[in-house]
Scaffold this active site. Structure first.
Site, PDB file in Angstrom:
ATOM      1  N   ASN A 196      -2.866  -6.580   7.967  1.00  0.00           N
ATOM      2  CA  ASN A 196      -2.905  -7.304   7.851  1.00  0.00           C
ATOM      3  C   ASN A 196      -2.896  -8.985   8.670  1.00  0.00           C
ATOM      4  OD1 ASN A 196      -2.137  -8.457   5.061  1.00  0.00           O
ATOM      5  ND2 ASN A 196       0.048  -8.249   6.306  1.00  0.00           N
ATOM      6  N   THR A 197      -3.258  -9.702   7.714  1.00  0.00           N
ATOM      7  CA  THR A 197      -3.276 -11.271   8.712  1.00  0.00           C
ATOM      8  C   THR A 197      -2.021 -11.614   7.572  1.00  0.00           C
ATOM      9  OG1 THR A 197      -4.205 -13.109   8.660  1.00  0.00           O
ATOM     10  CG2 THR A 197      -4.965 -12.223   6.684  1.00  0.00           C
ATOM     11  N   HIS A 198      -0.558 -12.025   7.904  1.00  0.00           N
ATOM     12  CA  HIS A 198       0.109 -12.646   7.411  1.00  0.00           C
ATOM     13  C   HIS A 198       0.691 -14.023   7.917  1.00  0.00           C
ATOM     14  CE1 HIS A 198       4.373 -12.522   5.465  1.00  0.00           C
ATOM     15  NE2 HIS A 198       4.671 -13.289   6.281  1.00  0.00           N
TER      16      HIS A 198
ATOM     17  N   LEU B  66       0.716  -1.251   0.378  1.00  0.00           N
ATOM     18  CA  LEU B  66      -0.173   0.170  -0.054  1.00  0.00           C
ATOM     19  C   LEU B  66       0.939   0.987   0.197  1.00  0.00           C
ATOM     20  CD1 LEU B  66      -2.669  -1.012   2.650  1.00  0.00           C
ATOM     21  CD2 LEU B  66      -3.477  -0.746   0.036  1.00  0.00           C
TER      22      LEU B  66
ATOM     23  N   ASP C 112       2.471  -0.620   8.342  1.00  0.00           N
ATOM     24  CA  ASP C 112       3.107   0.430   8.322  1.00  0.00           C
ATOM     25  C   ASP C 112       4.029   0.294   6.366  1.00  0.00           C
ATOM     26  OD1 ASP C 112       5.621  -1.221   8.296  1.00  0.00           O
ATOM     27  OD2 ASP C 112       6.145  -0.467  10.278  1.00  0.00           O
TER      28      ASP C 112
HETATM   29  C1  GRF Z   1      -3.765 -15.715   3.348  1.00  0.00           C
HETATM   30  O1  GRF Z   1      -2.270 -17.044   4.220  1.00  0.00           O
HETATM   31  C2  GRF Z   1      -2.859 -14.647   3.901  1.00  0.00           C
HETATM   32  O2  GRF Z   1      -2.425 -14.482   4.890  1.00  0.00           O
HETATM   33  C3  GRF Z   1      -1.472 -14.468   2.637  1.00  0.00           C
HETATM   34  O3  GRF Z   1      -3.197 -14.951   1.311  1.00  0.00           O
HETATM   35  C4  GRF Z   1      -3.771 -15.744   2.402  1.00  0.00           C
HETATM   36  C5  GRF Z   1      -4.915 -15.447   1.426  1.00  0.00           C
HETATM   37  O4  GRF Z   1      -5.762 -16.097   1.280  1.00  0.00           O
HETATM   38  N1  GRF Z   1      -1.723 -13.053   2.470  1.00  0.00           N
HETATM   39  P1  GRF Z   1      -7.559 -16.415   1.028  1.00  0.00           P
HETATM   40  O5  GRF Z   1      -7.964 -15.619   0.272  1.00  0.00           O
HETATM   41  O6  GRF Z   1      -7.941 -15.330   2.698  1.00  0.00           O
HETATM   42  O7  GRF Z   1      -7.767 -17.295   1.150  1.00  0.00           O
END
Ligand code: GRF
Length: 207
Positions: free
Chosen positions: A106-108, A94, A140
């Site tokens: 965000n989720t990683h 971003l 960030d």
């Molecule tokens: C997730 O594991 C996320 O952390 C990563 O990509 C995946 C996305 O999965 N960046 P979805 O599109 O929500 O199924």
């Protein structure tokens, strides 16, 4: 007060789906008011449309510069007046305009700061770690460097390949992510020294 969420996706959208389902319960405290993507024809957009949520697409290649894309994405999201922006598998960095304007979660799929970037599961597997996991963090300007909100571990199995490990991470990730977003919107949070995030707890004694 129900928090307004704009969710950004680039792929399958299983985290988005989990969020849409969580938001169906008014007690969750949030509603998904729009879903944006950086590419058309993805399952994430289909999931949003099936749930009756407005969608939009802003592709980098449709803009003359990265800055112009940043501005367009900022405008498209701002039109939906979000309280919080959720990056759920959104595969673009971003821009500064966007991050100036919105708070983004965000989720990683790794235990940051290990294995940032687009190939976190592959990189963890190649390194030979025995435990990896997932991280929910504020965004960030760096690549997966923002303040960490919550993490959970997932053991690596001997016969794992990238798909099997990512699938197990995603099961844990969806649960953690839904829990964290709900707590953030219902209770709020504090950040100490720019890095240490504490989710507020309404039933806990003050620190
Ligand atoms: C997730 O594991 C996320 O952390 C990563 O990509 C995946 C996305 O999965 N960046 P979805 O599109 O929500 O199924």
């Amino acid at each position: 007060m129900t928090a307004r969420l704009v969710v950004l996706v680039s792929g399958a959208g299983t985290n988005l789906q989990a969020l849409l389902e969580a938001c169906a319960d008014p007690a969750y405290g949030a509603q998904v008011v729009a879903v944006g993507a950086d590419r058309p024809d993805i399952a994430g957009l289909v999931r949003a449309e099936a749930a009756g949520v407005p969608t939009f697409v802003e592709q980098v290649r449709d803009h003359p510069t990265r800055e112009a894309w940043d501005e367009a994405l900022t405008g498209a999201v701002a039109a939906h007046r979000p309280d919080l922006v959720i990056s759920a598998g959104f595969m673009k960095i971003l821009g500064p305009r966007f991050l100036d304007r919105f708070t983004v979660v965000n989720t990683h799929p790794a235990l940051l700061p290990a294995f940032p970037g687009a190939h976190a599961v592959r990189d963890a597997l190649a390194y030979g770690v025995k435990v990896t996991g997932c991280t929910v963090h504020f965004v960030d300007s760096g690549v997966d460097t923002g303040p960490i909100i919550a993490q959970e571990a997932v053991p690596v199995r001997w016969h794992d390949d990238e798909d099997s490990l990512h699938e197990r991470i995603k099961e844990v990730e969806r649960r953690l992510f839904i829990d964290v977003v709900g707590r953030l919107v219902r209770n709020g949070w504090t950040v100490r020294d720019d890095r240490h995030v504490s989710m507020k707890c309404k039933t806990c004694k003050p620190e």
